[in-house]
Design a protein around this motif. Structure first.
Motif, PDB file in Angstrom:
ATOM      1  N   ALA A  72       0.834  -1.209   0.000  1.00  0.00           N
ATOM      2  CA  ALA A  72       0.000   0.000   0.000  1.00  0.00           C
ATOM      3  C   ALA A  72       0.870   1.262   0.000  1.00  0.00           C
ATOM      4  O   ALA A  72       0.620   2.208  -0.755  1.00  0.00           O
ATOM      5  CB  ALA A  72      -0.929  -0.017   1.204  1.00  0.00           C
ATOM      6  N   LEU A  73       1.914   1.262   0.824  1.00  0.00           N
ATOM      7  CA  LEU A  73       2.788   2.444   0.885  1.00  0.00           C
ATOM      8  C   LEU A  73       3.575   2.632  -0.414  1.00  0.00           C
ATOM      9  O   LEU A  73       3.807   3.756  -0.846  1.00  0.00           O
ATOM     10  CB  LEU A  73       3.740   2.330   2.087  1.00  0.00           C
ATOM     11  N   GLN A  74       3.973   1.521  -1.031  1.00  0.00           N
ATOM     12  CA  GLN A  74       4.660   1.616  -2.327  1.00  0.00           C
ATOM     13  C   GLN A  74       3.725   2.180  -3.392  1.00  0.00           C
ATOM     14  O   GLN A  74       4.133   2.977  -4.240  1.00  0.00           O
ATOM     15  CB  GLN A  74       5.182   0.239  -2.748  1.00  0.00           C
ATOM     16  N   GLU A  75       2.469   1.766  -3.335  1.00  0.00           N
ATOM     17  CA  GLU A  75       1.492   2.254  -4.309  1.00  0.00           C
ATOM     18  C   GLU A  75       1.215   3.745  -4.096  1.00  0.00           C
ATOM     19  O   GLU A  75       1.079   4.508  -5.062  1.00  0.00           O
ATOM     20  CB  GLU A  75       0.203   1.431  -4.184  1.00  0.00           C
ATOM     21  N   MET A  76       1.151   4.145  -2.855  1.00  0.00           N
ATOM     22  CA  MET A  76       0.975   5.573  -2.556  1.00  0.00           C
ATOM     23  C   MET A  76       2.167   6.367  -3.096  1.00  0.00           C
ATOM     24  O   MET A  76       2.012   7.460  -3.635  1.00  0.00           O
ATOM     25  CB  MET A  76       0.832   5.773  -1.044  1.00  0.00           C
ATOM     26  N   CYS A  77       3.345   5.792  -2.941  1.00  0.00           N
ATOM     27  CA  CYS A  77       4.555   6.441  -3.442  1.00  0.00           C
ATOM     28  C   CYS A  77       4.501   6.558  -4.971  1.00  0.00           C
ATOM     29  O   CYS A  77       4.910   7.566  -5.546  1.00  0.00           O
ATOM     30  CB  CYS A  77       5.781   5.637  -3.004  1.00  0.00           C
ATOM     31  N   ARG A  78       3.980   5.541  -5.622  1.00  0.00           N
ATOM     32  CA  ARG A  78       3.898   5.545  -7.094  1.00  0.00           C
ATOM     33  C   ARG A  78       3.081   6.731  -7.610  1.00  0.00           C
ATOM     34  O   ARG A  78       3.447   7.385  -8.586  1.00  0.00           O
ATOM     35  CB  ARG A  78       3.262   4.232  -7.589  1.00  0.00           C
ATOM     36  N   VAL A  79       1.964   7.029  -6.948  1.00  0.00           N
ATOM     37  CA  VAL A  79       1.091   8.089  -7.468  1.00  0.00           C
ATOM     38  C   VAL A  79       1.565   9.484  -7.064  1.00  0.00           C
ATOM     39  O   VAL A  79       1.076  10.476  -7.606  1.00  0.00           O
ATOM     40  CB  VAL A  79      -0.387   7.891  -7.055  1.00  0.00           C
ATOM     41  N   LEU A  80       2.513   9.550  -6.121  1.00  0.00           N
ATOM     42  CA  LEU A  80       3.050  10.856  -5.734  1.00  0.00           C
ATOM     43  C   LEU A  80       4.114  11.323  -6.729  1.00  0.00           C
ATOM     44  O   LEU A  80       4.884  10.525  -7.255  1.00  0.00           O
ATOM     45  CB  LEU A  80       3.701  10.778  -4.342  1.00  0.00           C
ATOM     46  N   LYS A  81       4.170  12.641  -6.937  1.00  0.00           N
ATOM     47  CA  LYS A  81       5.283  13.226  -7.684  1.00  0.00           C
ATOM     48  C   LYS A  81       6.555  13.085  -6.848  1.00  0.00           C
ATOM     49  O   LYS A  81       6.483  12.931  -5.617  1.00  0.00           O
ATOM     50  CB  LYS A  81       5.033  14.719  -7.909  1.00  0.00           C
ATOM     51  N   SER A  82       7.694  13.230  -7.466  1.00  0.00           N
ATOM     52  CA  SER A  82       8.947  13.299  -6.696  1.00  0.00           C
ATOM     53  C   SER A  82       8.844  14.477  -5.732  1.00  0.00           C
ATOM     54  O   SER A  82       8.462  15.579  -6.144  1.00  0.00           O
ATOM     55  CB  SER A  82      10.137  13.499  -7.628  1.00  0.00           C
ATOM     56  N   GLY A  83       9.155  14.232  -4.487  1.00  0.00           N
ATOM     57  CA  GLY A  83       9.042  15.283  -3.479  1.00  0.00           C
ATOM     58  C   GLY A  83       7.636  15.459  -2.933  1.00  0.00           C
ATOM     59  O   GLY A  83       7.402  16.300  -2.062  1.00  0.00           O
TER      60      GLY A  83
END
Lengths: 68, 205
Positions: free
Chosen positions: B167-178
């Motif tokens: 779940a946290l990896q997926e959240m990271c995927r949809v976030l822009k860098s930073g």
């Protein structure tokens, strides 16, 4: 952190289940509501630096080598 | 009885999701029923939501609020930003975010419970907020493009997922860098036995 985040921080915690209408397992496990934040690393360098900062150095006994 | 017989069966993700949907469908349909967690406006006050954030948010959305923290206390949302709300429920946090980012910003609320999404969509329409949309989906496979979001918020949801790393990896995927992660959730101070983690009724209660 491993997922690609830096700057993880818990900023707040509170018992948010006490007094709820139905009894649950929250009290049994000491459950608290929390707020936490982190940031997606800007690049691999930032992530690597953040991970390195977490590393712990373990003293190695000279009588045993790395290959022992 | 042997240990092998006493041991709880492995947690079935499909069954867990169905149990959680059932529980939160009830929060959508009968928010006054009384649950093992607090709900509604009193909960929002307990979690230090500012009164001004709730102005213009339909009561139908507020009454089914079941968060455990306050994502907005973790950083200001700026005008024009894109926000994803994971496990948006009846939409209270998505609607607050939509007000904060303004008409040039965008908010996508994601939830797996259809009756919650129905309430959220109705509340957005009632509030006249056109910069927010609600999508059905799971936190482990968000229906959002890679690198879309400036900020990802979630409230009382991550604890309901057995595979938090995914779940946290997926959240990271949809976030822009930073991009910023701002989450309200829970923390347990006592170790939860492995056998207990396999009991679905402990996940929902």
């Amino acid at each position: 952190m491993a997922a690609g985040y830096v700057g993880f921080e818990i900023t707040w915690s509170k018992d948010v289940f006490g007094g709820a209408p139905q009894a649950g397992s929250a009290e049994k496990f000491g459950t608290l509501g929390i707020n936490f934040r982190a940031r997606k690393a800007v690049n691999e360098e930032e992530l690597t630096a953040a991970l390195a900062a977490l590393s712990c150095e373990v003293p190695i006994d000279g009588s045993e080598g790395a290959g022992a | 009885m042997s240990d092998a017989i006493r041991e709880q069966p492995a947690l079935d993700l499909g069954s867990l999701r169905e149990a959680i949907k059932e529980e939160y469908s009830e929060v959508a349909a009968n928010p006054q029923k009384g649950f093992h967690f607090h709900t509604g406006r009193p909960l929002a006050q307990m979690l230090e939501y500012a009164e001004e954030w709730l102005e213009g948010i339909p009561e139908s959305s507020i009454e089914s609020f079941a968060g455990t923290g306050n994502p907005f206390s973790l950083g200001e949302l700026r005008l024009g930003e894109r926000v994803v709300d994971v496990g948006c429920g009846a939409g209270i946090d998505s609607l607050i975010a939509a007000k904060k980012v303004g008409p040039d910003g965008r908010v996508i609320g994601v939830d797996m419970t259809p009756s919650m999404l129905e309430k959220a969509r109705h509340a957005a329409h009632e509030a006249g907020l056109e910069n927010v949309e609600f999508r059905e989906g799971y936190a482990e496979s968000l229906p959002v493009d890679e690198g879309w979001a400036d900020v990802l918020i979630s409230n009382g949801v991550l604890n309901l997922m057995p595979d938090k790393d995914t779940a946290l990896q997926e959240m990271c995927r949809v976030l822009k860098s930073g991009g910023r992660l701002q989450i309200g959730d829970i923390l347990v101070q006592k170790a939860v036995p492995e056998s207990a983690k396999r009991k679905i009724d402990l996940w929902t209660g």
